[in-house]
Design an enzyme around this catalytic site. Structure first.
Site, PDB file in Angstrom:
ATOM      1  N   TYR A  23     -45.489  73.599  91.878  1.00  0.00           N
ATOM      2  CA  TYR A  23     -44.332  74.492  91.805  1.00  0.00           C
ATOM      3  C   TYR A  23     -44.077  75.305  93.067  1.00  0.00           C
ATOM      4  O   TYR A  23     -43.067  76.006  93.137  1.00  0.00           O
ATOM      5  CB  TYR A  23     -44.491  75.453  90.620  1.00  0.00           C
ATOM      6  N   ASN A  74     -34.302  76.481  81.812  1.00  0.00           N
ATOM      7  CA  ASN A  74     -35.571  75.832  82.127  1.00  0.00           C
ATOM      8  C   ASN A  74     -36.497  76.149  80.958  1.00  0.00           C
ATOM      9  O   ASN A  74     -37.077  77.229  80.904  1.00  0.00           O
ATOM     10  CB  ASN A  74     -36.163  76.327  83.441  1.00  0.00           C
ATOM     11  N   ASP A  87     -32.420  72.733  68.495  1.00  0.00           N
ATOM     12  CA  ASP A  87     -31.392  73.044  67.507  1.00  0.00           C
ATOM     13  C   ASP A  87     -30.552  74.243  67.929  1.00  0.00           C
ATOM     14  O   ASP A  87     -29.344  74.281  67.668  1.00  0.00           O
ATOM     15  CB  ASP A  87     -32.022  73.290  66.137  1.00  0.00           C
ATOM     16  N   HIS A 100     -35.556  71.575  85.514  1.00  0.00           N
ATOM     17  CA  HIS A 100     -37.009  71.651  85.723  1.00  0.00           C
ATOM     18  C   HIS A 100     -37.276  71.639  87.216  1.00  0.00           C
ATOM     19  O   HIS A 100     -36.684  70.834  87.951  1.00  0.00           O
ATOM     20  CB  HIS A 100     -37.725  70.476  85.058  1.00  0.00           C
ATOM     21  N   LEU A 101     -38.164  72.514  87.663  1.00  0.00           N
ATOM     22  CA  LEU A 101     -38.513  72.588  89.084  1.00  0.00           C
ATOM     23  C   LEU A 101     -39.181  71.304  89.553  1.00  0.00           C
ATOM     24  O   LEU A 101     -38.858  70.778  90.615  1.00  0.00           O
ATOM     25  CB  LEU A 101     -39.441  73.779  89.331  1.00  0.00           C
ATOM     26  N   SER A 102     -40.127  70.813  88.764  1.00  0.00           N
ATOM     27  CA  SER A 102     -40.821  69.573  89.111  1.00  0.00           C
ATOM     28  C   SER A 102     -40.140  68.411  88.384  1.00  0.00           C
ATOM     29  O   SER A 102     -39.267  68.622  87.535  1.00  0.00           O
ATOM     30  CB  SER A 102     -42.297  69.657  88.711  1.00  0.00           C
ATOM     31  N   ARG A 111     -45.127  64.786  79.327  1.00  0.00           N
ATOM     32  CA  ARG A 111     -43.980  65.496  79.900  1.00  0.00           C
ATOM     33  C   ARG A 111     -42.750  64.601  80.069  1.00  0.00           C
ATOM     34  O   ARG A 111     -41.689  65.072  80.460  1.00  0.00           O
ATOM     35  CB  ARG A 111     -44.350  66.082  81.261  1.00  0.00           C
TER      36      ARG A 111
END
EC number: 4.2.1.10
Length: 145
Positions: A23, A74, A87, A100-102, A111
């Protein structure tokens, strides 16, 4: 002036300390400052919220419907298993971009799947802080809610 909610989920308050090889070393405060400067340049108002608690994120999504033109979300690890968060995204009428950063697809197998993505307007992954800017730009360049 468009108003966008930047909603960050669990462990994002640990940016700069948590897994810097994944990150980076910039903090959540660094992210917020950069996005604030970016938004000023394109005449957009941003509101930031971070929580490690699923219910707080769900409440923020519910409350956002009357206040914002779009949401950059995020969800952190909640993206992989939180059907309640999914939901909540599906239940509101304003668009949500999952960020998402990665790149989760380049990481552990668990993931690779997002339960949020099917109900989000789109998903941006692996571009670091730039992904948030792209999501904000999307809202600025489209007129649909």
């Amino acid at each position: 002036m468009p108003h966008i909610l930047i909603l960050n989920g669990p462990n994002l308050n640990r940016l700069g300390k948590r897994e810097p090889d994944v990150y980076g070393t910039d903090t959540l405060t660094d992210l917020e400052q950069r996005l604030f400067q970016f938004a000023e340049g394109i005449q957009t108002e941003l509101t930031f919220f971070q929580s490690n608690h699923e219910g707080d994120l769900i409440d923020a999504l519910h409350e956002a419907e009357e206040q914002y033109d779009g949401i950059v979300l995020n969800p952190g690890a909640f993206s992989h298993y939180s059907y309640a968060l999914r939901d909540a995204v599906a239940a509101i009428s304003i668009p949500v971009i999952e960020v998402h950063l990665s790149n989760p697809h380049a990481r552990e197998e668990f993931r690779h799947r997002s339960v949020i993505a099917p109900v989000a307007r789109g998903q941006i992954t692996g571009l670091g802080f730039e992904g948030y800017k792209l999501a904000i730009s999307y809202f600025m360049n489209t007129n649909n809610k």
